[in-house]
Design a protein around this motif. Structure first.
Motif, PDB file in Angstrom:
ATOM      1  N   ILE A 170       0.843  -1.209   0.000  1.00  0.00           N
ATOM      2  CA  ILE A 170       0.000   0.000   0.000  1.00  0.00           C
ATOM      3  C   ILE A 170       0.880   1.263   0.000  1.00  0.00           C
ATOM      4  O   ILE A 170       0.373   2.372  -0.049  1.00  0.00           O
ATOM      5  CB  ILE A 170      -1.012   0.031   1.175  1.00  0.00           C
ATOM      6  CG1 ILE A 170      -0.326   0.222   2.530  1.00  0.00           C
ATOM      7  CG2 ILE A 170      -1.879  -1.215   1.189  1.00  0.00           C
ATOM      8  CD1 ILE A 170      -1.324   0.589   3.647  1.00  0.00           C
ATOM      9  N   HIS A 171       2.199   1.069   0.060  1.00  0.00           N
ATOM     10  CA  HIS A 171       3.128   2.212   0.146  1.00  0.00           C
ATOM     11  C   HIS A 171       3.339   2.846  -1.241  1.00  0.00           C
ATOM     12  O   HIS A 171       3.373   2.140  -2.244  1.00  0.00           O
ATOM     13  CB  HIS A 171       4.462   1.722   0.728  1.00  0.00           C
ATOM     14  CG  HIS A 171       5.352   2.826   1.173  1.00  0.00           C
ATOM     15  ND1 HIS A 171       6.085   3.583   0.289  1.00  0.00           N
ATOM     16  CD2 HIS A 171       5.628   3.316   2.413  1.00  0.00           C
ATOM     17  CE1 HIS A 171       6.776   4.492   0.977  1.00  0.00           C
ATOM     18  NE2 HIS A 171       6.521   4.346   2.272  1.00  0.00           N
ATOM     19  N   PRO A 172       3.523   4.168  -1.265  1.00  0.00           N
ATOM     20  CA  PRO A 172       3.709   4.835  -2.567  1.00  0.00           C
ATOM     21  C   PRO A 172       4.960   4.399  -3.336  1.00  0.00           C
ATOM     22  O   PRO A 172       5.044   4.637  -4.541  1.00  0.00           O
ATOM     23  CB  PRO A 172       3.827   6.323  -2.199  1.00  0.00           C
ATOM     24  CG  PRO A 172       3.534   6.450  -0.765  1.00  0.00           C
ATOM     25  CD  PRO A 172       3.441   5.108  -0.137  1.00  0.00           C
ATOM     26  N   ARG A 173       5.948   3.801  -2.657  1.00  0.00           N
ATOM     27  CA  ARG A 173       7.141   3.379  -3.399  1.00  0.00           C
ATOM     28  C   ARG A 173       7.244   1.851  -3.472  1.00  0.00           C
ATOM     29  O   ARG A 173       8.326   1.287  -3.464  1.00  0.00           O
ATOM     30  CB  ARG A 173       8.412   3.993  -2.787  1.00  0.00           C
ATOM     31  CG  ARG A 173       8.565   5.471  -3.133  1.00  0.00           C
ATOM     32  CD  ARG A 173       9.937   6.026  -2.828  1.00  0.00           C
ATOM     33  NE  ARG A 173      10.283   5.901  -1.428  1.00  0.00           N
ATOM     34  CZ  ARG A 173       9.897   6.731  -0.460  1.00  0.00           C
ATOM     35  NH1 ARG A 173       9.169   7.793  -0.764  1.00  0.00           N
ATOM     36  NH2 ARG A 173      10.248   6.526   0.783  1.00  0.00           N
ATOM     37  N   PHE A 174       6.110   1.208  -3.569  1.00  0.00           N
ATOM     38  CA  PHE A 174       6.097  -0.244  -3.805  1.00  0.00           C
ATOM     39  C   PHE A 174       5.736  -0.477  -5.268  1.00  0.00           C
ATOM     40  O   PHE A 174       4.637  -0.140  -5.711  1.00  0.00           O
ATOM     41  CB  PHE A 174       5.064  -0.931  -2.908  1.00  0.00           C
ATOM     42  CG  PHE A 174       5.165  -2.441  -2.928  1.00  0.00           C
ATOM     43  CD1 PHE A 174       5.696  -3.141  -1.850  1.00  0.00           C
ATOM     44  CD2 PHE A 174       4.738  -3.170  -4.040  1.00  0.00           C
ATOM     45  CE1 PHE A 174       5.797  -4.529  -1.882  1.00  0.00           C
ATOM     46  CE2 PHE A 174       4.845  -4.543  -4.074  1.00  0.00           C
ATOM     47  CZ  PHE A 174       5.372  -5.233  -2.988  1.00  0.00           C
ATOM     48  N   TRP A 175       6.709  -1.075  -5.991  1.00  0.00           N
ATOM     49  CA  TRP A 175       6.441  -1.373  -7.407  1.00  0.00           C
ATOM     50  C   TRP A 175       6.905  -2.785  -7.758  1.00  0.00           C
ATOM     51  O   TRP A 175       7.230  -3.082  -8.917  1.00  0.00           O
ATOM     52  CB  TRP A 175       7.151  -0.356  -8.313  1.00  0.00           C
ATOM     53  CG  TRP A 175       6.788   1.079  -8.028  1.00  0.00           C
ATOM     54  CD1 TRP A 175       5.572   1.665  -8.189  1.00  0.00           C
ATOM     55  CD2 TRP A 175       7.666   2.113  -7.550  1.00  0.00           C
ATOM     56  NE1 TRP A 175       5.626   3.000  -7.841  1.00  0.00           N
ATOM     57  CE2 TRP A 175       6.904   3.295  -7.445  1.00  0.00           C
ATOM     58  CE3 TRP A 175       9.024   2.159  -7.190  1.00  0.00           C
ATOM     59  CZ2 TRP A 175       7.447   4.500  -6.999  1.00  0.00           C
ATOM     60  CZ3 TRP A 175       9.559   3.362  -6.761  1.00  0.00           C
ATOM     61  CH2 TRP A 175       8.778   4.504  -6.662  1.00  0.00           C
ATOM     62  N   GLY A 176       6.980  -3.652  -6.755  1.00  0.00           N
ATOM     63  CA  GLY A 176       7.445  -5.017  -7.004  1.00  0.00           C
ATOM     64  C   GLY A 176       6.349  -5.877  -7.622  1.00  0.00           C
ATOM     65  O   GLY A 176       5.153  -5.609  -7.427  1.00  0.00           O
ATOM     66  N   TRP A 177       6.765  -6.902  -8.376  1.00  0.00           N
ATOM     67  CA  TRP A 177       5.847  -7.833  -9.024  1.00  0.00           C
ATOM     68  C   TRP A 177       4.724  -7.033  -9.699  1.00  0.00           C
ATOM     69  O   TRP A 177       5.017  -6.130 -10.440  1.00  0.00           O
ATOM     70  CB  TRP A 177       5.346  -8.866  -7.997  1.00  0.00           C
ATOM     71  CG  TRP A 177       6.512  -9.569  -7.378  1.00  0.00           C
ATOM     72  CD1 TRP A 177       7.185 -10.648  -7.883  1.00  0.00           C
ATOM     73  CD2 TRP A 177       7.211  -9.191  -6.163  1.00  0.00           C
ATOM     74  NE1 TRP A 177       8.264 -10.963  -7.066  1.00  0.00           N
ATOM     75  CE2 TRP A 177       8.298 -10.099  -6.010  1.00  0.00           C
ATOM     76  CE3 TRP A 177       7.054  -8.189  -5.200  1.00  0.00           C
ATOM     77  CZ2 TRP A 177       9.196 -10.026  -4.948  1.00  0.00           C
ATOM     78  CZ3 TRP A 177       7.941  -8.120  -4.137  1.00  0.00           C
ATOM     79  CH2 TRP A 177       8.992  -9.035  -4.016  1.00  0.00           C
ATOM     80  N   ILE A 178       3.483  -7.328  -9.337  1.00  0.00           N
ATOM     81  CA  ILE A 178       2.422  -6.447  -9.864  1.00  0.00           C
ATOM     82  C   ILE A 178       1.293  -6.468  -8.844  1.00  0.00           C
ATOM     83  O   ILE A 178       0.335  -7.213  -8.934  1.00  0.00           O
ATOM     84  CB  ILE A 178       2.002  -6.854 -11.298  1.00  0.00           C
ATOM     85  CG1 ILE A 178       1.014  -5.886 -11.915  1.00  0.00           C
ATOM     86  CG2 ILE A 178       1.484  -8.267 -11.401  1.00  0.00           C
ATOM     87  CD1 ILE A 178       1.651  -5.036 -12.950  1.00  0.00           C
ATOM     88  N   LEU A 179       1.511  -5.661  -7.793  1.00  0.00           N
ATOM     89  CA  LEU A 179       0.629  -5.728  -6.629  1.00  0.00           C
ATOM     90  C   LEU A 179      -0.167  -4.442  -6.457  1.00  0.00           C
ATOM     91  O   LEU A 179       0.390  -3.348  -6.509  1.00  0.00           O
ATOM     92  CB  LEU A 179       1.450  -5.986  -5.370  1.00  0.00           C
ATOM     93  CG  LEU A 179       2.088  -7.377  -5.296  1.00  0.00           C
ATOM     94  CD1 LEU A 179       2.986  -7.485  -4.093  1.00  0.00           C
ATOM     95  CD2 LEU A 179       1.019  -8.443  -5.212  1.00  0.00           C
TER      96      LEU A 179
END
Ligand code: PLP
Length: 497
Positions: free
Chosen positions: A87-96
């Motif tokens: 839910i964090h603005p700098r999470f871009w891993g996998w495709i979540l």
């Protein structure tokens, strides 16, 4: 009602003993969760679950009750601080996906109603689900007459779509006779970049992974059409039964989109089922400047997509649409006496309202539609279109930042919302760069800066940012580029690499 000689006091329920203290606790939970989401930007993206916390979840089942306030305190201390971070603005891993506040509220409302949308059509949740499916079709431009069902996600949607395809194209009654009775091996086609859920689906529906022909891709990571035609011809000559082509509307690795119109044309000519996996990319169809990229998707015989990725809704919610309703129903409908439709007011099959269990493998199903219905009403489709376009524009911006940094290089064209890139240093060879890029991903996560994931493009390990995040801002991409370069330099200066 108290009956004579009955000891009512001995009967128990799981409802609260004290509704007032429960109400107070519920209000506190709601307040805390609103603060939690509101302040997410201030926290590290991710942090390691400490060993004592892990040990906390390895104890025997509690036999005695615990006060609800204590359970919640335990949640706040032992669960809440160690999320996946998506839910964090700098999470871009996998495709979540990132989820929304209204989506979370809807989950509470749906769970309180505890509706089962598998059977019995004559209750309102079914109307809500039908409404949501109609809205999905309207938004993405899929034929209105198509059938659909909400699923746990795109993996389930792919299983359903490919089951319908198999049964429709087998040329005999697969449900009755099973694949053992097939006179020809059924084979299907996708590109090497197709998601693993397609292989799982192929295995689960009894075809075996060798029946899935994985074709090479061009420089844009799109299925090579010449290779596809050649493979179909070769399989026919060998006595196999080609039955389906799976097109990708957004591959997981690079976000590439197959030439869907060309695949639809070919399927029409060759009498093959056209299934599209549009887990996230299907939603490009609503983005003002990207919709042409998925042109042809609306011609699919079946289309699988998610709402918990690029429609930002809380897990779990996906959807499968099937062009011909009868083929969809014929693949799944089964009505034993105890599930007879229409024998009572609640079970009534009214007008165009289905029993959703006739369109998938689940009988009991939750009220997933509520969060979609409430979210779409809260923001309106135009806002979603803008959010998706914003994510695409942000991905392009990240691509530009990468191109402008001598320490970084793009590993694939930025087709949609996925950016694959690599830290480079002239003094390191390819194998050392592979290790360095893997280490940078780990450092970013451990330092709580950002979550990217890794993948392999053309044999080289790269970093990958997939943007389905409605909380990201341009400055977040500037931060991650700056931090990657800092960490890359520190690691290359450190002889322990
Ligand atoms: C292209 C694609 N298809 C299918 C899936 C599987 O979807 P789900 O995780 O919702 O089951 C994913 C998941 O990332 C995906 O990226």
């Amino acid at each position: 009602m108290k009956r004579e000689n009955e000891d009512v006091e001995s009967e128990e329920t799981l409802d609260p003993n004290d509704w007032e203290s429960t109400r107070k606790l519920g209000h506190k939970m709601l307040d805390d969760m609103l603060d939690y989401v509101k302040t997410v930007r201030r926290r590290p993206v991710w942090q390691q679950v400490p060993e004592p916390v892990k040990a906390h979840f390895s104890v025997p089942v509690p036999q005695q009750p615990q006060p609800p306030e204590e359970i919640y305190k335990e949640f706040v201390e032992k669960v809440l601080p160690y999320p996946m971070g998506n839910i964090h603005p700098r999470f871009w891993g996998w495709i979540l996906g990132t989820g929304t506040v209204m989506g979370a509220f809807a989950e509470l409302l749906a769970a309180s109603m505890n509706t089962n949308t598998g059977g019995c059509s004559n209750h309102v949740a079914n109307y809500v689900e039908k409404q949501v499916i109609d809205w999905i079709k309207e938004m993405i431009g899929y034929p209105v007459a198509a059938s659909g069902v909400l699923t746990s996600g795109c993996s389930a949607a792919n299983i359903i779509g490919l089951t319908v395809a198999r049964n429709a194209k087998a040329g005999f009654d697969v449900r009755r006779k099973g694949l053992q009775r097939a006179s020809q091996a059924m084979v299907l086609y996708a590109s090497q970049e197709v998601h693993s859920s397609i292989q799982k689906a192929v295995e689960l529906i009894g075809l075996g992974k060798e029946s899935l022909r994985l074709l090479p891709v061009n420089n844009y990571f799109q299925m090579d059409l010449g290779a596809l035609k050649a493979a179909i011809m070769k399989d026919r000559e060998a006595g196999c039964l080609p039955f389906c082509v799976v097109g990708a509307a957004g591959t997981t690795n690079t976000g590439s989109i197959d030439d869907l119109n060309a695949l639809a044309d070919l399927c029409q000519r060759e009498n093959l089922w056209f299934h599209v996996d549009g887990a996230f990319g299907a939603w490009a169809s609503i983005a003002p400047k990207a919709r042409n990229k998925v042109a042809g998707m609306e011609r699919a015989d079946s289309l699988a997509l998610d709402l918990h990725k690029w429609m930002y809704m809380p897990y779990e919610i996906g959807c499968v649409l099937v062009r011909h309703e009868a083929q969809h129903r014929e693949a799944f409908s089964l009505t034993p006496d105890y599930l007879a439709h229409g024998e009572c007011r609640l079970g009534l099959t009214g007008g165009d309202l289905p029993w959703f269990s006739d369109y998938g493998f689940q009988l009991s199903r939750g009220f997933r539609a509520l969060k979609a219905w409430m979210s779409l009403k809260e923001h309106g489709s135009r806002k979603y279109a803008r959010m998706i376009q914003q994510n695409i524009d942000q991905a392009r911006y990240l691509g530009e930042l990468v191109k402008a940094s001598p320490e970084l290089e793009l590993a694939a064209p930025v087709a949609l919302n996925v950016v694959c890139f690599r830290y480079v240093a002239p003094e390191l060879d390819d194998a050392e760069l592979d290790e360095l890029n893997k280490r940078i991903i780990i450092e970013l996560q451990e330092q709580g800066v950002a979550v990217l994931s890794g993948t392999v493009i053309k044999g080289r390990h790269v970093m990958r940012a997939a943007n389905v995040n409605h909380r990201s801002r341009r400055e977040d991409f500037e931060v991650v580029v700056r931090e990657i370069i800092r960490i890359g330099k520190e690691l290359t200066a450190d002889c322990s690499l």
